[in-house]
Design a protein around this motif. Structure first.
Motif, PDB file in Angstrom:
ATOM      1  N   MET A  11      13.784 -30.854  54.667  1.00 37.71           N
ATOM      2  CA  MET A  11      13.060 -32.094  54.740  1.00 37.71           C
ATOM      3  C   MET A  11      12.516 -32.740  55.964  1.00 37.71           C
ATOM      4  SD  MET A  11      15.298 -33.833  51.657  1.00 37.71           S
ATOM      5  CE  MET A  11      14.413 -35.305  51.221  1.00 37.71           C
ATOM      6  N   ALA A  12      13.433 -32.404  56.998  1.00 37.37           N
ATOM      7  CA  ALA A  12      13.200 -33.038  58.432  1.00 37.37           C
ATOM      8  C   ALA A  12      12.334 -32.419  59.141  1.00 37.37           C
ATOM      9  CB  ALA A  12      14.625 -32.818  59.383  1.00 37.37           C
ATOM     10  N   ALA A  13      12.321 -30.917  58.758  1.00 34.23           N
ATOM     11  CA  ALA A  13      11.185 -30.167  59.296  1.00 34.23           C
ATOM     12  C   ALA A  13       9.886 -30.588  58.833  1.00 34.23           C
ATOM     13  CB  ALA A  13      11.459 -28.537  59.171  1.00 34.23           C
ATOM     14  N   GLY A  14      10.010 -30.634  57.411  1.00 35.84           N
ATOM     15  CA  GLY A  14       8.519 -31.183  56.632  1.00 35.84           C
ATOM     16  C   GLY A  14       8.016 -32.405  57.412  1.00 35.84           C
ATOM     17  N   ALA A  15       8.851 -33.426  57.367  1.00 40.22           N
ATOM     18  CA  ALA A  15       8.452 -34.593  58.054  1.00 40.22           C
ATOM     19  C   ALA A  15       7.785 -34.403  59.461  1.00 40.22           C
ATOM     20  CB  ALA A  15       9.610 -35.596  58.195  1.00 40.22           C
ATOM     21  N   ALA A  16       8.458 -33.593  60.324  1.00 44.04           N
ATOM     22  CA  ALA A  16       8.269 -33.458  61.694  1.00 44.04           C
ATOM     23  C   ALA A  16       6.702 -32.752  61.771  1.00 44.04           C
ATOM     24  CB  ALA A  16       9.246 -32.442  62.367  1.00 44.04           C
ATOM     25  N   LEU A  17       6.746 -31.540  60.996  1.00 47.56           N
ATOM     26  CA  LEU A  17       5.381 -30.896  60.899  1.00 47.56           C
ATOM     27  C   LEU A  17       4.236 -32.271  60.150  1.00 47.56           C
ATOM     28  CD1 LEU A  17       3.558 -28.394  60.919  1.00 47.56           C
ATOM     29  CD2 LEU A  17       4.181 -28.183  58.608  1.00 47.56           C
ATOM     30  N   GLY A  18       4.607 -32.700  59.439  1.00 45.95           N
ATOM     31  CA  GLY A  18       3.611 -33.868  59.071  1.00 45.95           C
ATOM     32  C   GLY A  18       3.097 -34.697  60.378  1.00 45.95           C
ATOM     33  N   SER A  19       4.172 -35.189  60.979  1.00 50.22           N
ATOM     34  CA  SER A  19       3.687 -36.070  62.126  1.00 50.22           C
ATOM     35  C   SER A  19       2.950 -35.121  63.204  1.00 50.22           C
ATOM     36  CB  SER A  19       5.082 -36.281  62.986  1.00 50.22           C
ATOM     37  OG  SER A  19       4.904 -36.982  64.003  1.00 50.22           O
ATOM     38  N   ILE A  20       3.254 -34.002  63.390  1.00 48.14           N
ATOM     39  CA  ILE A  20       2.791 -33.204  64.510  1.00 48.14           C
ATOM     40  C   ILE A  20       1.217 -32.726  63.718  1.00 48.14           C
ATOM     41  CG2 ILE A  20       2.265 -30.703  65.430  1.00 48.14           C
ATOM     42  CD1 ILE A  20       5.320 -30.771  65.505  1.00 48.14           C
ATOM     43  N   LEU A  21       1.060 -32.752  62.530  1.00 49.24           N
ATOM     44  CA  LEU A  21      -0.404 -32.323  62.246  1.00 49.24           C
ATOM     45  C   LEU A  21      -1.174 -33.618  62.463  1.00 49.24           C
ATOM     46  CD1 LEU A  21       0.335 -30.282  59.195  1.00 49.24           C
ATOM     47  CD2 LEU A  21      -0.670 -29.555  61.266  1.00 49.24           C
ATOM     48  N   GLU A  22      -0.509 -35.098  62.139  1.00 48.95           N
ATOM     49  CA  GLU A  22      -1.148 -36.214  62.339  1.00 48.95           C
ATOM     50  C   GLU A  22      -1.641 -36.292  63.619  1.00 48.95           C
ATOM     51  OE1 GLU A  22       0.167 -40.730  61.958  1.00 48.95           O
ATOM     52  OE2 GLU A  22       0.786 -39.409  60.238  1.00 48.95           O
ATOM     53  N   SER A  23      -0.699 -36.194  64.674  1.00 46.87           N
ATOM     54  CA  SER A  23      -0.943 -36.036  66.192  1.00 46.87           C
ATOM     55  C   SER A  23      -2.181 -35.167  66.489  1.00 46.87           C
ATOM     56  CB  SER A  23       0.125 -35.855  66.905  1.00 46.87           C
ATOM     57  OG  SER A  23       1.258 -36.775  66.683  1.00 46.87           O
ATOM     58  N   VAL A  24      -2.337 -34.185  66.081  1.00 47.38           N
ATOM     59  CA  VAL A  24      -3.299 -33.244  66.197  1.00 47.38           C
ATOM     60  C   VAL A  24      -4.492 -33.686  65.789  1.00 47.38           C
ATOM     61  CG1 VAL A  24      -4.284 -31.015  65.708  1.00 47.38           C
ATOM     62  CG2 VAL A  24      -1.922 -31.089  66.356  1.00 47.38           C
ATOM     63  N   GLU A  25      -4.702 -34.159  64.469  1.00 46.72           N
ATOM     64  CA  GLU A  25      -5.786 -34.893  64.022  1.00 46.72           C
ATOM     65  C   GLU A  25      -6.311 -36.028  64.943  1.00 46.72           C
ATOM     66  OE1 GLU A  25      -8.976 -34.289  61.898  1.00 46.72           O
ATOM     67  OE2 GLU A  25      -7.173 -32.917  61.691  1.00 46.72           O
ATOM     68  N   LYS A  26      -5.604 -36.857  65.461  1.00 42.00           N
ATOM     69  CA  LYS A  26      -5.723 -37.940  66.210  1.00 42.00           C
ATOM     70  C   LYS A  26      -6.441 -37.592  67.602  1.00 42.00           C
ATOM     71  CE  LYS A  26      -2.449 -41.156  64.509  1.00 42.00           C
ATOM     72  NZ  LYS A  26      -1.255 -41.985  64.974  1.00 42.00           N
ATOM     73  N   LEU A  27      -5.970 -36.490  68.239  1.00 37.00           N
ATOM     74  CA  LEU A  27      -6.341 -35.723  69.199  1.00 37.00           C
ATOM     75  C   LEU A  27      -7.860 -35.297  68.896  1.00 37.00           C
ATOM     76  CD1 LEU A  27      -3.293 -34.104  70.852  1.00 37.00           C
ATOM     77  CD2 LEU A  27      -4.502 -35.784  71.850  1.00 37.00           C
ATOM     78  N   ARG A  28      -7.951 -34.601  68.036  1.00 40.77           N
ATOM     79  CA  ARG A  28      -9.470 -34.106  67.614  1.00 40.77           C
ATOM     80  C   ARG A  28     -10.376 -35.126  67.385  1.00 40.77           C
ATOM     81  NH1 ARG A  28      -7.550 -29.742  62.977  1.00 40.77           N
ATOM     82  NH2 ARG A  28      -7.044 -27.994  64.645  1.00 40.77           N
ATOM     83  N   LEU A  29      -9.918 -36.225  66.791  1.00 40.88           N
ATOM     84  CA  LEU A  29     -10.835 -37.419  66.802  1.00 40.88           C
ATOM     85  C   LEU A  29     -11.288 -38.010  68.277  1.00 40.88           C
ATOM     86  CD1 LEU A  29     -12.321 -39.916  65.350  1.00 40.88           C
ATOM     87  CD2 LEU A  29     -10.111 -40.988  65.161  1.00 40.88           C
ATOM     88  N   ILE A  30     -10.096 -38.148  69.080  1.00 39.93           N
ATOM     89  CA  ILE A  30     -10.276 -38.539  70.413  1.00 39.93           C
ATOM     90  C   ILE A  30     -11.425 -37.724  71.221  1.00 39.93           C
ATOM     91  CG2 ILE A  30      -9.269 -38.923  72.754  1.00 39.93           C
ATOM     92  CD1 ILE A  30      -6.844 -39.959  71.062  1.00 39.93           C
TER      93      ILE A  30
END
Length: 103
Positions: free
Chosen positions: A72-91
């Protein structure tokens, strides 16, 4: 058997004789509630044997629950990483658009 395919005693109780209804642990409210208790007791400093005794479950079940909590923790961390990558792509896209718009 993977944790996703694990059946619980609760899942088996409702099944007809000779049939085994499988309920993934992520969908089993009994398991999810137990995970909350295991996590809270572990955070309070109890050891595996103490947690097992307090909850009336085996040490193996507590160990399995540690693995589930880790998933569960790994899944939450992965979700956070993917969200950060998406924000970087937008920037990046915004920076490219701003650069292209400069004379």
């Amino acid at each position: 058997m993977s944790p996703q395919q694990e059946t619980t005693p609760r899942a088996r109780r409702g099944a007809s004789p000779g049939m085994h209804r499988q309920l993934p642990w992520r969908d089993d409210p009994v398991v999810l509630t137990r995970l909350e208790h295991v996590a809270a007791l572990r955070a309070a400093g109890l050891q595996t044997g103490q947690i097992a005794e307090r909850l009336g479950i085996s040490r193996d079940t507590v160990q399995d629950d540690y693995g589930r909590l880790g998933e569960m923790a790994a899944g939450a961390a992965l979700g956070s990483i993917l969200e950060s990558v998406e924000k970087l792509r937008l920037i990046y896209r915004q920076a490219l658009a701003a650069f292209a718009a400069t004379p």
